[in-house]
Enzyme design. Sequence first.
Site, PDB file in Angstrom:
ATOM      1  N   SER A 139      43.032  45.140  35.842  1.00 25.81           N
ATOM      2  CA  SER A 139      41.991  45.057  34.919  1.00 25.81           C
ATOM      3  C   SER A 139      40.863  46.185  34.881  1.00 25.81           C
ATOM      4  CB  SER A 139      41.620  43.808  34.519  1.00 25.81           C
ATOM      5  OG  SER A 139      42.481  42.911  34.618  1.00 25.81           O
TER       6      SER A 139
ATOM      7  N   ARG B  46      39.372  55.742  34.242  1.00 27.40           N
ATOM      8  CA  ARG B  46      38.115  55.458  35.304  1.00 27.40           C
ATOM      9  C   ARG B  46      38.088  54.218  35.745  1.00 27.40           C
ATOM     10  NH1 ARG B  46      36.637  56.372  29.709  1.00 27.40           N
ATOM     11  NH2 ARG B  46      36.620  54.355  28.884  1.00 27.40           N
TER      12      ARG B  46
ATOM     13  N   ASP C  42      43.916  42.255  31.896  1.00 25.39           N
ATOM     14  CA  ASP C  42      43.473  40.743  31.827  1.00 25.39           C
ATOM     15  C   ASP C  42      43.383  40.354  30.340  1.00 25.39           C
ATOM     16  OD1 ASP C  42      41.062  42.305  31.601  1.00 25.39           O
ATOM     17  OD2 ASP C  42      40.228  41.153  33.116  1.00 25.39           O
TER      18      ASP C  42
HETATM   19  C1  BGC Z   1      37.654  46.915  32.375  1.00 23.23           C
HETATM   20  C2  BGC Z   1      38.610  46.311  31.302  1.00 23.23           C
HETATM   21  C3  BGC Z   1      38.789  44.906  31.492  1.00 23.23           C
HETATM   22  C4  BGC Z   1      37.250  44.058  31.725  1.00 23.23           C
HETATM   23  C5  BGC Z   1      37.411  42.514  32.036  1.00 23.23           C
HETATM   24  C6  BGC Z   1      36.036  46.095  32.366  1.00 23.23           C
HETATM   25  O1  BGC Z   1      35.250  46.771  33.058  1.00 23.23           O
HETATM   26  O2  BGC Z   1      37.271  48.079  32.111  1.00 23.23           O
HETATM   27  O3  BGC Z   1      39.951  46.736  31.635  1.00 23.23           O
HETATM   28  O4  BGC Z   1      39.461  44.030  30.825  1.00 23.23           O
HETATM   29  O5  BGC Z   1      36.624  44.886  32.602  1.00 23.23           O
HETATM   30  O6  BGC Z   1      38.018  42.275  33.106  1.00 23.23           O
END
Ligand code: BGC
Length: 451
Positions: free
Chosen positions: A130, A145, A183
């Site tokens: 995620s 990133r 996610d």
């Molecule tokens: C990430 C996402 C993720 C979200 C929730 C963010 O910091 O960049 O990819 O879906 O957090 O987990």
Amino acid sequence: MLAVTPQRMRMIVEGFIDVLELGLEKEGQMVPMLPTWVFGWPTGEEKGSYLAVDLGGTNLRVCEVELEGNGKFAITQSKYKLTDEQKVGDGQALFDFCAECLASFIQDHYTNEDGSVLLDKDIALGFTFSYPCVQERIDHGLLLRWTKGFGAAGVEGQDVVEMFKKSLQKNNVPVEITALINDTTGTLMASHYVDPRTRMGIIFGTGCNCAYVEKVKNIPKIAHLGLPGDAELAINCEWGAFDSETKEYLPRTKYDIHIDETSNKPGQQLFEKMIAGLYLGEVFRLVLCDMIEEGVLFHGQNTYKLDKPFCFDTALVSLIEADSTDELLTVIGLFSHFYSLETTVEERKFFKRLAVAIGTRAARLSACGIAAVCSKMGYLEEGGCGVATDGSLYNKYPKFPERIHEALVDIFGEKGRLIHTYHAEDGSGVGAAIIAAMAQERKAKGLYPQV
Ligand code: BGC
């Protein structure tokens, strides 16, 4: 300082819509609107046994998911705690740890009495990772990133599926990574599997983000692939990055600026840093530190325990707001237990108001993101939509859902009531399995890698 007026919200929504559209139009934008290569919706009839590994933010989770069709499923899972060193240490070592946990899960769940592994072929695995990844196909993803305080070396810019595969081979783990999943996309698909009203999947947890389904013809940046215009493709918005370059929409306070500037990723995820669970406790702590400095709190006491950055967990802020006793007894206990501080009833009442203000601001800003996607997609004109939502903030912070709904009415008037948010199905586990099943089916039909 923490208030977000209806007028301000409407201004944020306008800016947000433009930014979403820009991300669909061109590569490399602030809010990257990443194609996930998950096409269309699950039928609800996906079946079979799948593994899922979920590297989210706080824990590592390994699940076995049995999809039974009819929108039904069964899940067995184990959780493993990630240490702070693992989050910022060597990247390959982090994937090695994931592979080792998966190996021990398989050992526990798929072993015959004589110790031999009970698998006749490699089992399909959905890998929920995620963080923002640019994907060329569903089983590939270059990490743009790290977010949420992660910073493991040697992963940004790399294909995380390849890195994980390397660790799986090293540990002889008999699995095939079928899909790399965010996610939010997992949440979207898992919730749609059981409730077809679902149009958006949102996480309000350690981080914050949203996925929804877009028609291919509305994604100009992939026009060169020549996919059918009416095909539907899930988009991982990565909206946590909203306003990171523009810095013109969000009402950031000196506390937000401090959190950003002292983070391991200054200038990134500015929207997320005002909303997500990782940061709200720190906003609370910084306000307290400011007032201690001004000499208006905790008279005559040593407040050194509040000096440590991130020592005030967002869960404590939720507990403060949830305390419904007149004397605010939980708040007394919490400050004396964790920070060795006595509090007056006036101080405690102030803390509760501060908790309300921080939670309300997060919910109102979140509503702006939801409103932007709804407006852009015309969901209100279609009679409304379902928003499947997961994460500790949505599930545990008092009145978070109610405040989102109030804010949606502030933005849209009565029509705002047509947007329903509800607790999602387990996106990172069940959603990963459903997406792995959908990907496997496309592969079997020769609809791979993309179309
Ligand atoms: C990430 C996402 C993720 C979200 C929730 C963010 O910091 O960049 O990819 O879906 O957090 O987990």
